[in-house]
Design a protein around this motif. Structure first.
Motif, PDB file in Angstrom:
ATOM      1  N   ASP A  17       0.877  -1.170   0.000  1.00  0.00           N
ATOM      2  CA  ASP A  17       0.000   0.000   0.000  1.00  0.00           C
ATOM      3  C   ASP A  17       0.917   1.224   0.000  1.00  0.00           C
ATOM      4  OD1 ASP A  17       0.640   0.744   2.784  1.00  0.00           O
ATOM      5  OD2 ASP A  17      -0.664  -0.911   3.372  1.00  0.00           O
ATOM      6  N   PRO A  18       0.369   2.438  -0.042  1.00  0.00           N
ATOM      7  CA  PRO A  18       1.251   3.611  -0.094  1.00  0.00           C
ATOM      8  C   PRO A  18       2.209   3.738   1.099  1.00  0.00           C
ATOM      9  CG  PRO A  18      -0.950   4.231  -0.774  1.00  0.00           C
ATOM     10  CD  PRO A  18      -1.040   2.814  -0.257  1.00  0.00           C
ATOM     11  N   ARG A  19       1.889   3.110   2.214  1.00  0.00           N
ATOM     12  CA  ARG A  19       2.738   3.228   3.404  1.00  0.00           C
ATOM     13  C   ARG A  19       3.679   2.041   3.603  1.00  0.00           C
ATOM     14  NH1 ARG A  19       1.555   6.709   7.370  1.00  0.00           N
ATOM     15  NH2 ARG A  19       1.969   5.171   8.997  1.00  0.00           N
ATOM     16  N   GLY A  42      16.808   1.098  -4.191  1.00  0.00           N
ATOM     17  CA  GLY A  42      16.801   2.553  -4.371  1.00  0.00           C
ATOM     18  C   GLY A  42      15.830   2.987  -5.456  1.00  0.00           C
ATOM     19  N   GLU A  43      15.836   2.273  -6.577  1.00  0.00           N
ATOM     20  CA  GLU A  43      14.894   2.580  -7.667  1.00  0.00           C
ATOM     21  C   GLU A  43      13.454   2.378  -7.210  1.00  0.00           C
ATOM     22  OE1 GLU A  43      16.023   0.287 -11.108  1.00  0.00           O
ATOM     23  OE2 GLU A  43      18.014   1.216 -11.160  1.00  0.00           O
ATOM     24  N   ALA A  44      13.210   1.318  -6.445  1.00  0.00           N
ATOM     25  CA  ALA A  44      11.857   1.055  -5.946  1.00  0.00           C
ATOM     26  C   ALA A  44      11.401   2.155  -4.993  1.00  0.00           C
ATOM     27  CB  ALA A  44      11.799  -0.306  -5.250  1.00  0.00           C
ATOM     28  N   LEU A  45      12.293   2.585  -4.112  1.00  0.00           N
ATOM     29  CA  LEU A  45      11.942   3.668  -3.175  1.00  0.00           C
ATOM     30  C   LEU A  45      11.690   4.973  -3.916  1.00  0.00           C
ATOM     31  CD1 LEU A  45      14.481   2.944  -0.278  1.00  0.00           C
ATOM     32  CD2 LEU A  45      12.013   2.491  -0.285  1.00  0.00           C
ATOM     33  N   ASP A  46      12.521   5.275  -4.905  1.00  0.00           N
ATOM     34  CA  ASP A  46      12.340   6.500  -5.691  1.00  0.00           C
ATOM     35  C   ASP A  46      11.022   6.480  -6.465  1.00  0.00           C
ATOM     36  OD1 ASP A  46      14.797   7.401  -4.752  1.00  0.00           O
ATOM     37  OD2 ASP A  46      15.882   6.870  -6.601  1.00  0.00           O
ATOM     38  N   ALA A  47      10.715   5.338  -7.089  1.00  0.00           N
ATOM     39  CA  ALA A  47       9.469   5.215  -7.856  1.00  0.00           C
ATOM     40  C   ALA A  47       8.257   5.320  -6.937  1.00  0.00           C
ATOM     41  CB  ALA A  47       9.441   3.876  -8.610  1.00  0.00           C
ATOM     42  N   HIS A  48       8.355   4.727  -5.763  1.00  0.00           N
ATOM     43  CA  HIS A  48       7.257   4.787  -4.802  1.00  0.00           C
ATOM     44  C   HIS A  48       7.030   6.221  -4.341  1.00  0.00           C
ATOM     45  CE1 HIS A  48       4.980   4.103  -1.080  1.00  0.00           C
ATOM     46  NE2 HIS A  48       4.586   2.976  -1.656  1.00  0.00           N
ATOM     47  N   ALA A  49       8.102   6.938  -4.061  1.00  0.00           N
ATOM     48  CA  ALA A  49       7.982   8.336  -3.634  1.00  0.00           C
ATOM     49  C   ALA A  49       7.391   9.197  -4.746  1.00  0.00           C
ATOM     50  CB  ALA A  49       9.345   8.876  -3.205  1.00  0.00           C
ATOM     51  N   LEU A  50       7.762   8.916  -5.985  1.00  0.00           N
ATOM     52  CA  LEU A  50       7.217   9.661  -7.120  1.00  0.00           C
ATOM     53  C   LEU A  50       5.713   9.419  -7.257  1.00  0.00           C
ATOM     54  CD1 LEU A  50       9.861   9.849  -9.790  1.00  0.00           C
ATOM     55  CD2 LEU A  50       7.657  10.917 -10.175  1.00  0.00           C
ATOM     56  N   ALA A  51       5.300   8.175  -7.054  1.00  0.00           N
ATOM     57  CA  ALA A  51       3.891   7.819  -7.212  1.00  0.00           C
ATOM     58  C   ALA A  51       3.023   8.256  -6.038  1.00  0.00           C
ATOM     59  CB  ALA A  51       3.754   6.311  -7.414  1.00  0.00           C
ATOM     60  N   GLY A  53       4.335  10.171  -3.044  1.00  0.00           N
ATOM     61  CA  GLY A  53       4.864  11.198  -2.153  1.00  0.00           C
ATOM     62  C   GLY A  53       5.591  10.556  -0.980  1.00  0.00           C
ATOM     63  N   PRO A  54       5.952  11.332   0.007  1.00  0.00           N
ATOM     64  CA  PRO A  54       6.748  10.818   1.129  1.00  0.00           C
ATOM     65  C   PRO A  54       5.911  10.155   2.227  1.00  0.00           C
ATOM     66  CG  PRO A  54       6.440  13.159   1.375  1.00  0.00           C
ATOM     67  CD  PRO A  54       5.769  12.773   0.072  1.00  0.00           C
ATOM     68  N   VAL A  55       5.063   9.196   1.848  1.00  0.00           N
ATOM     69  CA  VAL A  55       4.175   8.558   2.831  1.00  0.00           C
ATOM     70  C   VAL A  55       4.644   7.175   3.260  1.00  0.00           C
ATOM     71  CG1 VAL A  55       2.151   9.847   2.048  1.00  0.00           C
ATOM     72  CG2 VAL A  55       2.634   7.600   1.061  1.00  0.00           C
ATOM     73  N   HIS A  85      15.783   5.357   7.471  1.00  0.00           N
ATOM     74  CA  HIS A  85      15.496   5.870   8.815  1.00  0.00           C
ATOM     75  C   HIS A  85      15.292   7.385   8.832  1.00  0.00           C
ATOM     76  CE1 HIS A  85      15.965   6.344  13.213  1.00  0.00           C
ATOM     77  NE2 HIS A  85      15.383   5.158  13.222  1.00  0.00           N
ATOM     78  N   PRO A  86      16.174   8.191   8.232  1.00  0.00           N
ATOM     79  CA  PRO A  86      15.947   9.642   8.241  1.00  0.00           C
ATOM     80  C   PRO A  86      14.673  10.064   7.503  1.00  0.00           C
ATOM     81  CG  PRO A  86      18.222   9.161   7.657  1.00  0.00           C
ATOM     82  CD  PRO A  86      17.475   7.858   7.657  1.00  0.00           C
ATOM     83  N   ALA A  87      14.203   9.206   6.592  1.00  0.00           N
ATOM     84  CA  ALA A  87      12.971   9.502   5.849  1.00  0.00           C
ATOM     85  C   ALA A  87      11.729   9.061   6.611  1.00  0.00           C
ATOM     86  CB  ALA A  87      13.008   8.817   4.483  1.00  0.00           C
TER      87      ALA A  87
END
Length: 139
Positions: A17-19, A42-51, A53-55, A85-87
Protein backbone atom coordinates in the motif's frame (compact mmCIF):
# COMPACT_ATOMS: atom_id res chain seq x y z
CA UNK A 1 39.38 -27.74 -12.38
CA UNK A 2 36.60 -25.91 -10.65
CA UNK A 3 35.62 -22.44 -11.74
CA UNK A 4 33.83 -19.93 -9.57
CA UNK A 5 30.15 -20.13 -10.44
CA UNK A 6 28.28 -16.96 -9.60
CA UNK A 7 25.46 -17.60 -7.20
CA UNK A 8 22.18 -15.98 -8.11
CA UNK A 9 20.59 -13.17 -6.21
CA UNK A 10 17.22 -11.56 -6.67
CA UNK A 11 15.05 -8.95 -5.00
CA UNK A 12 11.31 -8.95 -5.48
CA UNK A 13 9.57 -5.67 -4.70
CA UNK A 14 5.89 -5.49 -3.79
CA UNK A 15 4.11 -2.26 -2.91
CA UNK A 16 1.57 -3.45 -0.35
CA UNK A 17 0.00 0.00 0.00
CA UNK A 18 1.25 3.61 -0.09
CA UNK A 19 2.74 3.23 3.40
CA UNK A 20 4.30 -0.25 3.01
CA UNK A 21 6.73 -1.99 0.65
CA UNK A 22 7.72 -5.65 0.95
CA UNK A 23 11.05 -6.94 -0.39
CA UNK A 24 11.79 -10.64 -0.80
CA UNK A 25 15.47 -11.60 -0.99
CA UNK A 26 16.69 -14.81 -2.65
CA UNK A 27 20.25 -16.09 -2.91
CA UNK A 28 23.51 -14.56 -1.76
CA UNK A 29 23.88 -10.97 -0.55
CA UNK A 30 27.59 -10.30 -0.69
CA UNK A 31 30.34 -8.21 -2.28
CA UNK A 32 29.19 -9.13 -5.78
CA UNK A 33 25.47 -8.48 -5.24
CA UNK A 34 25.34 -5.70 -2.62
CA UNK A 35 25.38 -2.88 -5.17
CA UNK A 36 22.68 -4.61 -7.25
CA UNK A 37 20.54 -4.90 -4.11
CA UNK A 38 20.96 -1.20 -3.30
CA UNK A 39 20.26 -0.18 -6.90
CA UNK A 40 17.03 -2.21 -7.11
CA UNK A 41 15.78 -1.06 -3.73
CA UNK A 42 16.80 2.55 -4.37
CA UNK A 43 14.89 2.58 -7.67
CA UNK A 44 11.86 1.06 -5.95
CA UNK A 45 11.94 3.67 -3.17
CA UNK A 46 12.34 6.50 -5.69
CA UNK A 47 9.47 5.21 -7.86
CA UNK A 48 7.26 4.79 -4.80
CA UNK A 49 7.98 8.34 -3.63
CA UNK A 50 7.22 9.66 -7.12
CA UNK A 51 3.89 7.82 -7.21
CA UNK A 52 2.76 8.42 -3.63
CA UNK A 53 4.86 11.20 -2.15
CA UNK A 54 6.75 10.82 1.13
CA UNK A 55 4.18 8.56 2.83
CA UNK A 56 6.18 5.32 2.97
CA UNK A 57 6.62 4.21 6.61
CA UNK A 58 7.32 0.45 6.54
CA UNK A 59 9.89 -1.52 4.55
CA UNK A 60 9.55 -5.25 5.25
CA UNK A 61 12.48 -7.37 4.07
CA UNK A 62 11.72 -11.10 3.88
CA UNK A 63 15.14 -12.71 4.44
CA UNK A 64 13.99 -16.35 4.42
CA UNK A 65 15.52 -16.94 0.98
CA UNK A 66 18.98 -15.64 1.86
CA UNK A 67 21.45 -18.50 1.47
CA UNK A 68 24.45 -16.43 2.50
CA UNK A 69 25.21 -12.97 3.82
CA UNK A 70 28.75 -11.68 4.24
CA UNK A 71 30.10 -8.41 5.64
CA UNK A 72 29.42 -6.65 2.33
CA UNK A 73 25.82 -7.84 2.45
CA UNK A 74 25.53 -6.50 5.98
CA UNK A 75 27.03 -3.23 4.76
CA UNK A 76 24.31 -3.06 2.09
CA UNK A 77 21.61 -3.51 4.75
CA UNK A 78 23.23 -0.80 6.88
CA UNK A 79 23.33 1.52 3.86
CA UNK A 80 19.64 0.87 3.27
CA UNK A 81 18.90 1.68 6.90
CA UNK A 82 20.85 4.95 6.63
CA UNK A 83 18.60 5.92 3.73
CA UNK A 84 15.26 4.83 5.17
CA UNK A 85 15.50 5.87 8.82
CA UNK A 86 15.95 9.64 8.24
CA UNK A 87 12.97 9.50 5.85
CA UNK A 88 10.77 8.10 8.64
CA UNK A 89 10.74 4.58 7.19
CA UNK A 90 11.14 1.65 9.58
CA UNK A 91 13.14 -1.31 8.27
CA UNK A 92 11.82 -4.75 9.31
CA UNK A 93 14.04 -7.79 8.77
CA UNK A 94 11.58 -10.69 8.60
CA UNK A 95 12.21 -14.44 8.66
CA UNK A 96 15.90 -14.12 9.46
CA UNK A 97 17.98 -17.18 8.59
CA UNK A 98 20.53 -18.42 11.13
CA UNK A 99 23.51 -16.81 9.36
CA UNK A 100 21.83 -13.40 9.44
CA UNK A 101 20.93 -13.78 13.12
CA UNK A 102 24.55 -14.70 13.87
CA UNK A 103 25.95 -11.83 11.79
CA UNK A 104 23.69 -9.32 13.55
CA UNK A 105 24.62 -10.74 16.96
CA UNK A 106 28.37 -10.76 16.25
CA UNK A 107 28.36 -7.20 14.95
CA UNK A 108 25.85 -5.80 17.43
CA UNK A 109 23.83 -4.26 14.60
CA UNK A 110 20.41 -5.89 15.12
CA UNK A 111 18.97 -3.10 17.28
CA UNK A 112 20.39 -0.42 15.00
CA UNK A 113 19.03 -1.98 11.81
CA UNK A 114 15.56 -2.59 13.20
CA UNK A 115 15.09 0.53 15.30
CA UNK A 116 11.75 2.06 14.42
CA UNK A 117 11.88 5.45 12.80
CA UNK A 118 9.75 6.73 15.69
CA UNK A 119 12.45 5.72 18.20
CA UNK A 120 10.91 2.49 19.51
CA UNK A 121 12.51 -0.94 19.05
CA UNK A 122 11.05 -4.12 17.60
CA UNK A 123 10.67 -7.13 19.84
CA UNK A 124 12.64 -10.02 18.36
CA UNK A 125 12.39 -13.61 19.55
CA UNK A 126 15.26 -16.10 19.76
CA UNK A 127 14.64 -17.29 16.19
CA UNK A 128 14.94 -13.79 14.78
CA UNK A 129 11.21 -13.47 14.24
CA UNK A 130 9.33 -10.42 15.36
CA UNK A 131 6.76 -10.75 18.12
CA UNK A 132 3.96 -9.76 15.73
CA UNK A 133 4.80 -12.44 13.17
CA UNK A 134 4.94 -15.56 15.31
CA UNK A 135 3.51 -18.31 13.16
CA UNK A 136 2.93 -15.94 10.24
CA UNK A 137 4.19 -16.64 6.73
CA UNK A 138 2.67 -13.62 5.04
CA UNK A 139 5.67 -11.30 5.31
Amino acid sequence: MTFHQPVGFSVTVEAVDPRTIRLTLQGVLDFETGDEFLDVVGEALDAHALAHGPVLRELHVNCAGLRLLDSSGLSALLTLRRRTHPAGITLHLRHRPVQLIRMLALTGTAAYLTAAADGTAETVGPGGELADEAGSTSS
